[in-house]
Scaffold this motif. Structure first.
Motif, PDB file in Angstrom:
ATOM      1  N   GLY A  78       0.826  -1.208   0.000  1.00 27.11           N
ATOM      2  CA  GLY A  78       0.000   0.000   0.000  1.00 27.11           C
ATOM      3  C   GLY A  78       0.855   1.252   0.000  1.00 27.11           C
ATOM      4  N   LEU A  79       1.844   1.303   0.911  1.00 28.69           N
ATOM      5  CA  LEU A  79       2.752   2.447   0.958  1.00 28.69           C
ATOM      6  C   LEU A  79       3.635   2.502  -0.285  1.00 28.69           C
ATOM      7  N   TYR A  80       4.030   1.327  -0.775  1.00 28.87           N
ATOM      8  CA  TYR A  80       4.846   1.239  -1.988  1.00 28.87           C
ATOM      9  C   TYR A  80       4.113   1.877  -3.168  1.00 28.87           C
ATOM     10  N   ALA A  81       2.805   1.639  -3.257  1.00 27.62           N
ATOM     11  CA  ALA A  81       2.009   2.187  -4.359  1.00 27.62           C
ATOM     12  C   ALA A  81       1.845   3.699  -4.234  1.00 27.62           C
ATOM     13  N   ILE A  82       1.766   4.192  -3.003  1.00 25.73           N
ATOM     14  CA  ILE A  82       1.609   5.634  -2.781  1.00 25.73           C
ATOM     15  C   ILE A  82       2.925   6.357  -3.062  1.00 25.73           C
ATOM     16  N   ASN A  83       3.989   5.890  -2.430  1.00 28.22           N
ATOM     17  CA  ASN A  83       5.328   6.463  -2.618  1.00 28.22           C
ATOM     18  C   ASN A  83       6.329   5.465  -2.055  1.00 28.22           C
ATOM     19  N   ARG A  84       6.972   4.731  -2.912  1.00 26.73           N
ATOM     20  CA  ARG A  84       7.837   3.643  -2.446  1.00 26.73           C
ATOM     21  C   ARG A  84       8.953   4.109  -1.537  1.00 26.73           C
ATOM     22  N   ASN A  85       9.355   5.377  -1.646  1.00 28.59           N
ATOM     23  CA  ASN A  85      10.419   5.887  -0.796  1.00 28.59           C
ATOM     24  C   ASN A  85      10.008   5.963   0.674  1.00 28.59           C
ATOM     25  N   LEU A  86       8.711   5.838   0.934  1.00 24.38           N
ATOM     26  CA  LEU A  86       8.233   5.829   2.309  1.00 24.38           C
ATOM     27  C   LEU A  86       8.555   4.519   3.012  1.00 24.38           C
ATOM     28  N   ILE A  87       8.798   3.470   2.222  1.00 22.53           N
ATOM     29  CA  ILE A  87       8.964   2.146   2.808  1.00 22.53           C
ATOM     30  C   ILE A  87      10.138   1.356   2.221  1.00 22.53           C
ATOM     31  N   PHE A  88      10.412   1.570   0.921  1.00 28.16           N
ATOM     32  CA  PHE A  88      11.436   0.770   0.240  1.00 28.16           C
ATOM     33  C   PHE A  88      12.058   1.617  -0.876  1.00 28.16           C
ATOM     34  N   PRO A  89      13.011   2.493  -0.512  1.00 32.25           N
ATOM     35  CA  PRO A  89      13.615   3.397  -1.509  1.00 32.25           C
ATOM     36  C   PRO A  89      14.170   2.655  -2.725  1.00 32.25           C
ATOM     37  N   THR A  90      14.138   3.304  -3.866  1.00 32.17           N
ATOM     38  CA  THR A  90      14.554   2.709  -5.130  1.00 32.17           C
ATOM     39  C   THR A  90      15.952   2.118  -5.087  1.00 32.17           C
ATOM     40  N   ILE A  91      16.848   2.753  -4.361  1.00 36.45           N
ATOM     41  CA  ILE A  91      18.241   2.300  -4.332  1.00 36.45           C
ATOM     42  C   ILE A  91      18.383   0.878  -3.759  1.00 36.45           C
ATOM     43  N   LEU A  92      17.401   0.454  -2.964  1.00 37.38           N
ATOM     44  CA  LEU A  92      17.473  -0.891  -2.378  1.00 37.38           C
ATOM     45  C   LEU A  92      17.322  -1.988  -3.416  1.00 37.38           C
ATOM     46  N   ASP A  93      16.791  -1.634  -4.591  1.00 38.10           N
ATOM     47  CA  ASP A  93      16.666  -2.629  -5.666  1.00 38.10           C
ATOM     48  C   ASP A  93      18.035  -3.182  -6.083  1.00 38.10           C
ATOM     49  N   MET A  94      19.080  -2.398  -5.839  1.00 35.01           N
ATOM     50  CA  MET A  94      20.428  -2.838  -6.203  1.00 35.01           C
ATOM     51  C   MET A  94      20.927  -3.953  -5.281  1.00 35.01           C
ATOM     52  N   TYR A  95      20.337  -4.049  -4.095  1.00 38.45           N
ATOM     53  CA  TYR A  95      20.841  -4.995  -3.093  1.00 38.45           C
ATOM     54  C   TYR A  95      19.846  -6.100  -2.743  1.00 38.45           C
TER      55      TYR A  95
ATOM     56  N   PHE B  29      16.735   7.291  15.777  1.00 37.62           N
ATOM     57  CA  PHE B  29      16.254   7.233  14.395  1.00 37.62           C
ATOM     58  C   PHE B  29      14.953   6.441  14.346  1.00 37.62           C
ATOM     59  N   TRP B  30      14.169   6.703  13.300  1.00 35.19           N
ATOM     60  CA  TRP B  30      12.934   5.953  13.078  1.00 35.19           C
ATOM     61  C   TRP B  30      13.219   4.794  12.123  1.00 35.19           C
ATOM     62  N   VAL B  31      12.655   3.655  12.436  1.00 38.14           N
ATOM     63  CA  VAL B  31      12.901   2.446  11.654  1.00 38.14           C
ATOM     64  C   VAL B  31      12.453   2.612  10.211  1.00 38.14           C
ATOM     65  N   TYR B  32      11.297   3.245   9.996  1.00 37.90           N
ATOM     66  CA  TYR B  32      10.732   3.378   8.656  1.00 37.90           C
ATOM     67  C   TYR B  32      10.743   4.849   8.217  1.00 37.90           C
ATOM     68  N   PRO B  33      11.115   5.122   6.954  1.00 36.46           N
ATOM     69  CA  PRO B  33      11.195   6.506   6.461  1.00 36.46           C
ATOM     70  C   PRO B  33       9.904   7.298   6.632  1.00 36.46           C
ATOM     71  N   ILE B  34       8.758   6.630   6.570  1.00 37.35           N
ATOM     72  CA  ILE B  34       7.487   7.352   6.654  1.00 37.35           C
ATOM     73  C   ILE B  34       7.357   8.102   7.968  1.00 37.35           C
TER      74      ILE B  34
END
Length: 233
Positions: free
Chosen positions: A104-121, A179-184
């Motif tokens: 749900g968060l990914y569909a709204i704005n993936r950077n809130l939960i799983f930033p694009t750069i993580l696709d590399m890893y 720090f907060w665990v999740y970017p949101i």
């Protein structure tokens, strides 16, 4: 035969996801500083859920060979009792919650939960093992396996205790680790953050009731037969 196979696939899926998390996901500190800080992978609900699912499907698989498929609790083995209680209070509601909230968060704005750069890893197929497979496999489990639910008060209390405990855990991490665990959570005001947490806790309770309701609808005849047998005794 199909149900034991499903349980075996569940064990394999979540065991491999945990293995990959431990030994193959190496995200540099400059990419994600928080990942290497306080709590390790145990600060992520996804990781905790992987262990819940692995434990559940392992018990369910063992129950085929060492337990029972009794329809009334007095006749249930310890394995079946553990299986049913874990499914009702954690495996189904938390599993569906993880998949629903993540995508749900990914569909709204993936950077809130799983930033694009993580696709590399984190490969796409591993991401789906972490966040997607739990939804169809738990729904299939609901349809294929009858579960004896605890009383609603007891069941919701256990689900609520887990949700509350996890929220306390991430708040403690924010306090102790800074720090907060999740970017949101960084993007929300204190009031919005509290409302979001409350909404998540409520959703966990709702998913418990949904699981209980669907179980009672799908297995209505089985439940009715169990009641008749109990009255006959």
């Amino acid at each position: 035969m199909l149900t034991p196979l499903l349980h075996f696939l569940g064990v394999a899926n979540f065991a491999y996801a945990i293995y990959y998390e431990f030994y193959h996901i190496n995200i540099p500190r400059e990419v994600s500083k928080t990942r290497h800080l306080y709590g390790g992978p145990w600060k992520y609900l996804t990781f905790i859920n992987l262990w819940i699912q692995l434990f559940y499907f392992l018990i369910a698989l063992l129950n085929h060979f060492m337990g029972t498929e009794a329809k009334t609790r007095p006749q249930s083995s310890l394995l079946q009792t553990l299986r049913d209680g874990l499914f009702a209070t954690l495996a189904f509601p938390i599993g569906i919650f993880v998949g629903t909230i993540f995508w749900g968060l990914y569909a709204i704005n993936r950077n809130l939960i799983f930033p694009t750069i993580l696709d590399m890893y984190i490969p796409t197929y591993v991401n789906h093992m972490l966040h997607t497979t739990v939804i169809p496999i738990q729904i299939w489990e609901l349809v294929r396996t009858f579960h004896v639910y605890p009383s609603r008060r007891k069941g919701m209390a256990l689900t609520g205790l887990f949700c509350f405990g996890y929220l306390v855990w991430i708040c403690f991490i924010a306090y102790a680790g800074g720090f907060w665990v999740y970017p949101i959570f960084k993007k929300l005001s204190p009031e919005q953050r509290a409302a979001f947490m409350l909404g998540c806790a409520v959703l966990g309770g709702v998913l418990y009731v949904v699981g209980e309701f669907l179980n009672s609808c799908i297995w209505a005849q089985t439940i009715e037969k169990s009641k008749l047998k109990s009255k006959a005794k």
